[in-house]
Motif scaffolding. Structure first.
Motif, mmCIF file in Angstrom:
data_model
loop_
_atom_site.group_PDB
_atom_site.id
_atom_site.type_symbol
_atom_site.label_atom_id
_atom_site.label_comp_id
_atom_site.label_asym_id
_atom_site.label_seq_id
_atom_site.Cartn_x
_atom_site.Cartn_y
_atom_site.Cartn_z
ATOM 1 N N GLN A 13 1.084 -1.553 0.059
ATOM 2 C CA GLN A 13 0.174 -0.388 0.054
ATOM 3 C C GLN A 13 0.562 1.183 -0.021
ATOM 4 O OE1 GLN A 13 -3.906 0.550 0.021
ATOM 5 N NE2 GLN A 13 -3.996 -1.763 -0.025
ATOM 6 N N LEU A 14 0.360 1.982 -0.914
ATOM 7 C CA LEU A 14 0.864 3.091 -1.124
ATOM 8 C C LEU A 14 1.294 3.993 0.292
ATOM 9 C CD1 LEU A 14 2.615 5.789 -2.627
ATOM 10 C CD2 LEU A 14 0.865 6.833 -3.256
ATOM 11 N N CYS A 15 0.661 4.135 1.163
ATOM 12 C CA CYS A 15 -0.122 5.081 2.148
ATOM 13 C C CYS A 15 0.952 4.414 3.459
ATOM 14 C CB CYS A 15 -1.660 4.890 2.506
ATOM 15 S SG CYS A 15 -2.114 3.465 2.824
ATOM 16 N N PHE A 16 1.020 3.459 3.102
ATOM 17 C CA PHE A 16 1.625 2.836 4.863
ATOM 18 C C PHE A 16 3.109 3.111 4.277
ATOM 19 C CE2 PHE A 16 4.384 -1.359 5.615
ATOM 20 C CZ PHE A 16 3.725 -1.031 7.715
ATOM 21 N N SER A 22 7.649 8.782 6.352
ATOM 22 C CA SER A 22 7.453 9.969 7.225
ATOM 23 C C SER A 22 7.929 9.594 8.339
ATOM 24 C CB SER A 22 6.291 10.177 7.388
ATOM 25 O OG SER A 22 5.974 11.402 8.646
ATOM 26 N N ASN A 23 8.400 8.091 9.222
ATOM 27 C CA ASN A 23 8.293 7.868 10.144
ATOM 28 C C ASN A 23 10.125 8.029 10.652
ATOM 29 O OD1 ASN A 23 6.291 7.932 11.919
ATOM 30 N ND2 ASN A 23 5.659 6.651 11.306
ATOM 31 N N ARG A 27 12.868 10.004 12.374
ATOM 32 C CA ARG A 27 13.843 9.316 13.503
ATOM 33 C C ARG A 27 15.292 9.945 12.530
ATOM 34 N NH1 ARG A 27 10.502 4.658 12.631
ATOM 35 N NH2 ARG A 27 12.381 4.429 10.925
ATOM 36 N N MET A 28 15.474 10.399 11.107
ATOM 37 C CA MET A 28 16.839 10.580 10.342
ATOM 38 C C MET A 28 17.314 11.374 11.086
ATOM 39 S SD MET A 28 18.006 10.420 7.060
ATOM 40 C CE MET A 28 17.141 11.792 6.593
ATOM 41 N N TYR A 29 16.018 12.931 10.984
ATOM 42 C CA TYR A 29 16.542 14.224 11.530
ATOM 43 C C TYR A 29 16.580 14.110 12.654
ATOM 44 C CZ TYR A 29 15.553 16.613 7.009
ATOM 45 O OH TYR A 29 16.107 16.515 5.346
ATOM 46 N N PHE A 40 12.347 17.638 15.368
ATOM 47 C CA PHE A 40 12.226 17.700 13.915
ATOM 48 C C PHE A 40 11.638 19.101 13.566
ATOM 49 C CE2 PHE A 40 10.290 15.813 10.138
ATOM 50 C CZ PHE A 40 11.149 16.512 9.413
ATOM 51 N N PRO A 41 10.099 19.119 14.949
ATOM 52 C CA PRO A 41 9.593 20.666 13.808
ATOM 53 C C PRO A 41 10.808 21.506 14.596
ATOM 54 C CG PRO A 41 8.094 18.783 15.268
ATOM 55 C CD PRO A 41 9.533 18.567 15.545
#
Length: 151
Positions: A13-16, A22-23, A27-29, A40-41
């Motif tokens: 699934q694309l959404c997954f 995104s997660n 985590r990387m940032y 991150f924000p």
């Protein structure tokens, strides 16, 4: 696009995949920003201010797509940590202007370097950043249009 996309397994699934990416980005940032005591924000706010400093909170809110209610605690933490200053506008005492501090201006290069190191460790250097960003911007524009219809 037809309805057979919904018959796919979770992993197809694309959404997954977008959710996982995104997660992963967060985590990387997060790893890159941890030595600076930033989230991150908070980094997104600094990015907006590095583009255009000395702006109203509303400008930042509009720019990064974050409600003022969500943004204010982030700005307050950035202020306490010495990254920004907040002052009332001379023209409208209810409006607050946000300005970068010397700390944030001097740290920009080191923060960028830490992020670049994380990107290199993720083997993302072969991905066309421009093409990927264009695709995501196009998708986000479509989401924005749907949101505008709802209001």
């Amino acid at each position: 696009m037809d309805e057979t996309i919904f018959a796919r397994s979770l992993e197809d699934q694309l959404c997954f995949e977008v959710y996982k990416a995104s997660n992963g980005f967060s985590r990387m940032y997060g790893r890159a920003l941890k030595p600076f005591g930033l989230t991150f924000p908070q980094y997104l706010v600094l990015l907006a201010l590095w583009d255009e400093d000395h702006v109203f909170i509303k400008n930042i809110s509009d720019r990064i797509g974050m409600s003022i209610g969500t943004l204010n605690p982030i700005l307050n933490r950035l202020k306490v940590q010495g990254w920004i200053e907040k002052v009332a506008s001379d023209m409208d005492k209810r409006a607050v202007i946000v300005t970068l501090t010397e700390k944030s201006l001097q740290s920009k290069k080191a923060i960028s370097k830490a992020i670049l190191n994380e990107v290199k460790h993720c083997n993302m250097t072969d991905i066309s950043n421009e093409a990927f960003t264009r695709g995501l911007k196009s998708l986000n524009n479509e989401f924005d249009k749907l949101e505008e219809k709802d209001h």
